[in-house]
Each structure stands twice: as structure tokens, then as C-alpha cells.
Design an enzyme around this catalytic site. Structure first.
Site, PDB file in Angstrom:
ATOM      1  N   LYS A  67       0.811  -1.230   0.000  1.00  0.00           N
ATOM      2  CA  LYS A  67       0.000   0.000   0.000  1.00  0.00           C
ATOM      3  C   LYS A  67       0.848   1.285   0.000  1.00  0.00           C
ATOM      4  O   LYS A  67       0.435   2.323   0.517  1.00  0.00           O
ATOM      5  CB  LYS A  67      -0.995   0.044   1.180  1.00  0.00           C
ATOM      6  CG  LYS A  67      -1.852  -1.188   1.350  1.00  0.00           C
ATOM      7  CD  LYS A  67      -2.397  -1.753   0.067  1.00  0.00           C
ATOM      8  CE  LYS A  67      -3.383  -0.887  -0.656  1.00  0.00           C
ATOM      9  NZ  LYS A  67      -3.661  -1.428  -2.029  1.00  0.00           N
ATOM     10  N   HIS A 134       7.214  -7.849  -1.896  1.00  0.00           N
ATOM     11  CA  HIS A 134       7.018  -7.152  -0.619  1.00  0.00           C
ATOM     12  C   HIS A 134       7.949  -7.744   0.439  1.00  0.00           C
ATOM     13  O   HIS A 134       7.891  -7.367   1.612  1.00  0.00           O
ATOM     14  CB  HIS A 134       5.582  -7.340  -0.120  1.00  0.00           C
ATOM     15  CG  HIS A 134       4.535  -6.610  -0.914  1.00  0.00           C
ATOM     16  ND1 HIS A 134       4.705  -5.340  -1.393  1.00  0.00           N
ATOM     17  CD2 HIS A 134       3.274  -6.983  -1.285  1.00  0.00           C
ATOM     18  CE1 HIS A 134       3.602  -4.965  -2.037  1.00  0.00           C
ATOM     19  NE2 HIS A 134       2.732  -5.946  -1.985  1.00  0.00           N
TER      20      HIS A 134
HETATM   21  P1  A3P Z   1      -4.688   5.218  -1.434  1.00  0.00           P
HETATM   22  O1  A3P Z   1      -5.325   4.051  -0.763  1.00  0.00           O
HETATM   23  O2  A3P Z   1      -4.156   6.221  -0.455  1.00  0.00           O
HETATM   24  O3  A3P Z   1      -5.532   5.850  -2.471  1.00  0.00           O
HETATM   25  P2  A3P Z   1      -0.112  -0.295  -3.651  1.00  0.00           P
HETATM   26  O4  A3P Z   1      -0.087  -0.172  -5.113  1.00  0.00           O
HETATM   27  O5  A3P Z   1       1.220  -0.518  -3.027  1.00  0.00           O
HETATM   28  O6  A3P Z   1      -1.139  -1.278  -3.201  1.00  0.00           O
HETATM   29  O7  A3P Z   1      -0.544   1.136  -3.062  1.00  0.00           O
HETATM   30  C1  A3P Z   1      -1.873   1.548  -3.165  1.00  0.00           C
HETATM   31  C2  A3P Z   1      -1.948   3.047  -3.060  1.00  0.00           C
HETATM   32  O8  A3P Z   1      -1.397   3.640  -4.251  1.00  0.00           O
HETATM   33  C3  A3P Z   1      -3.396   3.496  -2.996  1.00  0.00           C
HETATM   34  O9  A3P Z   1      -3.397   4.686  -2.216  1.00  0.00           O
HETATM   35  C4  A3P Z   1      -3.705   3.760  -4.467  1.00  0.00           C
HETATM   36  O10 A3P Z   1      -4.811   4.587  -4.664  1.00  0.00           O
HETATM   37  C5  A3P Z   1      -2.405   4.412  -4.912  1.00  0.00           C
HETATM   38  N1  A3P Z   1      -2.163   4.326  -6.357  1.00  0.00           N
HETATM   39  C6  A3P Z   1      -2.484   3.309  -7.202  1.00  0.00           C
HETATM   40  N2  A3P Z   1      -2.094   3.605  -8.442  1.00  0.00           N
HETATM   41  C7  A3P Z   1      -1.535   4.834  -8.401  1.00  0.00           C
HETATM   42  C8  A3P Z   1      -0.961   5.684  -9.395  1.00  0.00           C
HETATM   43  N3  A3P Z   1      -0.916   5.339 -10.655  1.00  0.00           N
HETATM   44  N4  A3P Z   1      -0.471   6.880  -8.990  1.00  0.00           N
HETATM   45  C9  A3P Z   1      -0.508   7.253  -7.683  1.00  0.00           C
HETATM   46  N5  A3P Z   1      -1.061   6.492  -6.702  1.00  0.00           N
HETATM   47  C10 A3P Z   1      -1.554   5.287  -7.056  1.00  0.00           C
END
Ligand code: A3P
Length: 326
Positions: A67, A134
Site C-alpha cells: 500500500k 514485498h
Molecule cells: P490510497 O489508498 O491512499 O488511495 P499499492 O499499489 O502498493 O497497493 O498502493 C496503493 C496506493 O497507491 C493506494 O493509495 C492507491 O490509490 C495508490 N495508487 C495506485 N495507483 C496509483 C498511481 N498510478 N499513482 C498514484 N497512486 C496510485
């Protein structure tokens, strides 16, 4: 004689039984395996990966705490290293596949039996291969540490990582698990009990390695990437030994990569609106708000104090810090 499956289950049990165990956020249990809290669903894959994965010098590994921007960094890294192979941004694999499909998690590849089949799939992948993980730095396979492959790591302000995790895990949790309240979740988070946690140990493992071997590990923060994505796309390309040429810069290649991988673009692609990736995760849940500082909408003053104190205690003296927008 035990069947392959039976044998594997036995081996897993032998592996799992002595380990400290806690109730997971989204999977049934987390086991304290090699000093990190590993979801029960991932242990077999992690174990097989450590035994069998052979890194190549040209590999790029996108490592992250869950995340923290994994989906985004996978998309950016894939488009950067493959920009000669996929030079058309109107017909790019990221328009029809999620970045987790193009950049698979190493422990997910190694989940299940038939290791030979997995190894030949890995051997036949087009180079440069890009993988995600991870897994904390100390638990990466020796071949990753000893080869010349490179690791791009992303982490994020723990306040936002926590909110992103809590909202995400409550959406994807199995039906048999009850919802975790935000207070309960923070209690666990501050004790380090979260998949691949403790968060601080995870970040510090890669942080220290990025200082000791800056050509091996590039350490990025979600907030910095968001604030100056152009700078960091160039930085990642240089780090992976494929810097942009002046011609590419003036042709707008960097801008095209940034647009293709932007939150708005990726969230609104049909391919990311339905269906699942990996262990049955609905792709739409990978894109929530993509903002810095959304945690302020969830934290009470007592929660702010608790996480601030924990961060101070765990990160002090390390040189690693985060702006919390307070
Ligand atoms: P939020 O829950 O704060 O919106 P991961 O990819 O490690 O699972 O992280 C998820 C987080 O990255 C989420 O944050 C998601 O919305 C955000 N996210 C996903 N794609 C993204 C992108 N292209 N640019 C910026 N943030 C992104």
C-alpha cells in the site's frame, strides 16, 4: 508414500507450527517468519522463491511495503525499461493489462508446486525481466543480493500507508473474517503486526541497504515521486542503466510514460475497473484516492499521538523521516 500436495502440506506445517502467530488483517493468520509477519497464504511462495529463484544481472526488482505505491512504481518501471519494445503509447500493454500482471510478484510465481514449470517460465521471460516483491531485504534470495540486478524500493508516509491498508484490507478480507476497526488496526500496526511488517523494519532494511550500496538499491518515497514524478522517472531510468536520451526527452517520451501511469489514467482504464489479479484481489480496489495526506480524514488526536510516538521511537537516529502535513 505421501502425494506431492500432502508432502508440501506436511512441510508447511513443520515450517509453520513453531512460529508465533497472530490474527491477520485480510488473511486468516500472520506468522512471524524470518523476523517479519508473513501472511499464511504467502509462506509457501516465499519459501520456494528463496530456495529456487535465480536472478539475472539485467533483472529489475520493484520492492515495496504493501500500500505504498507498488502498482504505480511497477507501471513506471515496466514502461521505462521496455520503452523501446513498446514505444507506442496508444497501443501499450499497460492499456490492456494491470501492472501486477506485467510485473508479477516473485512469491506469487513460486506459490504451489511444479517448480520446474515455474523455472522454465522464468528462464523464457523476455529480458530485462521486472518483478515485484514485498519481502523484506534480509529475506530476499541470495541470488538477488549477489547478482548485479537492481532494486527500486518505494515506501510511504506510515500515516497514509496505514489508512490505505486499513481501507483496502477491509474490502478484500475473506467473508469469514470480521471487519477490523481503525483503532484495533492501529494497535496492531504500531506493534508491527501487518503483512510484511513491521513497517519500520521493512523500510529501514532497504534504507540501510540503499545507503551502503546505492548502485544496488534506489530508495523512493511515494510523496517525493508524486511531487516531482518527472525527476524520479529520469532517476529510475539512470539507476537501471537506461537513461533517457535528449531525443527521447524532446520527443516527450518521459511525459508519455508519466501520463500512461498516472492515477487518473490507470484508475479509469476498463482493464482496471473489473476482474481480479494475484490472489483474487479486485483490481478496482488497487486505485482508491492516490493522495498525500488523506490520513487526516481518519485519525483522531489520540491516534495521531500514538503513531507519531511509535514512528519517533522506531525511526529516530536512522536518518529516515516523513513529512506528515500536520
Ligand atoms: P490510497 O489508498 O491512499 O488511495 P499499492 O499499489 O502498493 O497497493 O498502493 C496503493 C496506493 O497507491 C493506494 O493509495 C492507491 O490509490 C495508490 N495508487 C495506485 N495507483 C496509483 C498511481 N498510478 N499513482 C498514484 N497512486 C496510485
Amino acid at each position: 508414500m505421501a502425494s506431492t500436495e500432502g508432502l508440501q502440506a506436511y512441510e508447511e506445517e513443520k515450517l509453520l507450527l513453531p512460529l508465533p502467530k497472530e490474527k491477520g488483517w485480510a488473511s486468516r493468520h500472520l506468522y512471524l517468519f524470518q523476523h517479519f509477519w508473513c501472511p499464511s497464504t504467502h509462506i509457501e511462495g516465499v519459501n520456494n522463491f528463496q530456495k529456487h529463484f535465480q536472478a539475472k544481472d539485467s533483472d529489475a526488482i520493484v520492492a515495496s511495503f504493501p500500500k505504498s505505491g507498488t502498482t504505480w512504481l511497477k507501471a513506471l518501471t515496466f514502461s521505462i525499461v521496455n520503452r523501446k519494445r513498446f514505444s507506442s503509447f496508444d497501443n501499450h500493454p499497460l492499456l490492456t493489462s494491470n501492472s501486477h500482471e506485467l510485473v508479477p510478484f516473485l512469491d506469487f510465481i513460486f506459490h504451489g508446486d511444479n517448480i520446474q514449470h515455474k523455472l522454465s517460465y522464468l528462464c523464457n521471460m523476455t529480458e530485462p525481466r521486472v518483478f515485484g516483491t514485498h519481502i523484506p531485504f534480509p529475506s530476499l534470495s541470495n541470488s538477488i543480493k549477489e547478482s548485479n540486478c537492481k532494486i527500486v524500493y518505494i515506501c510511504r508516509n506510515p500515516f497514509d500507508t496505514f489508512v490505505s491498508s486499513w481501507t483496502f484490507f477491509n474490502k478484500i478480507k475473506s467473508d469469514s473474517l470480521s471487519e477490523v476497526t481503525i483503532e484495533e488496526a492501529l494497535e496492531k500496526y504500531c506493534k508491527g503486526i501487518i503483512g510484511f511488517g513491521p513497517t519500520w523494519e521493512h523500510m529501514l532494511g532497504y534504507w540501510k541497504e540503499s545507503i551502503a550500496t546505492p548502485n544496488k538499491v534506489l530508495f523512493l518515497k511515494y510523496e517525493e515521486l508524486k511531487e516531482d514524478v518527472n525527476f524520479y522517472v529520469k532517476r529510475v531510468a539512470e539507476f537501471l542503466d537506461c537513461p533517457f536520451t535528449e531525443g527521447e526527452e524532446s520527443d516527450g517520451v518521459i511525459e508519455n510514460i508519466i501520463k500512461l501511469c498516472s492515477f487518473e489514467k490507470m484508475k479509469n482504464l476498463e482493464v482496471n475497473k473489473s476482474g481480479t489479479v494475484g490472489r483474487n484481489v479486485e483490481k478496482k480496489y488497487l486505485f482508491r484516492k492516490g493522495e498525500i495526506g488523506d490520513w487526516i480524514n481518519y485519525f483522531s488526536p489520540a491516534m495521531i499521538e500514538k503513531l507519531s510516538k511509535t514512528m519517533e521511537e522506531k525511526l529516530s537516529g536512522s536518518g529516515l523521516s516523513f513529512k506528515t502535513c500536520l
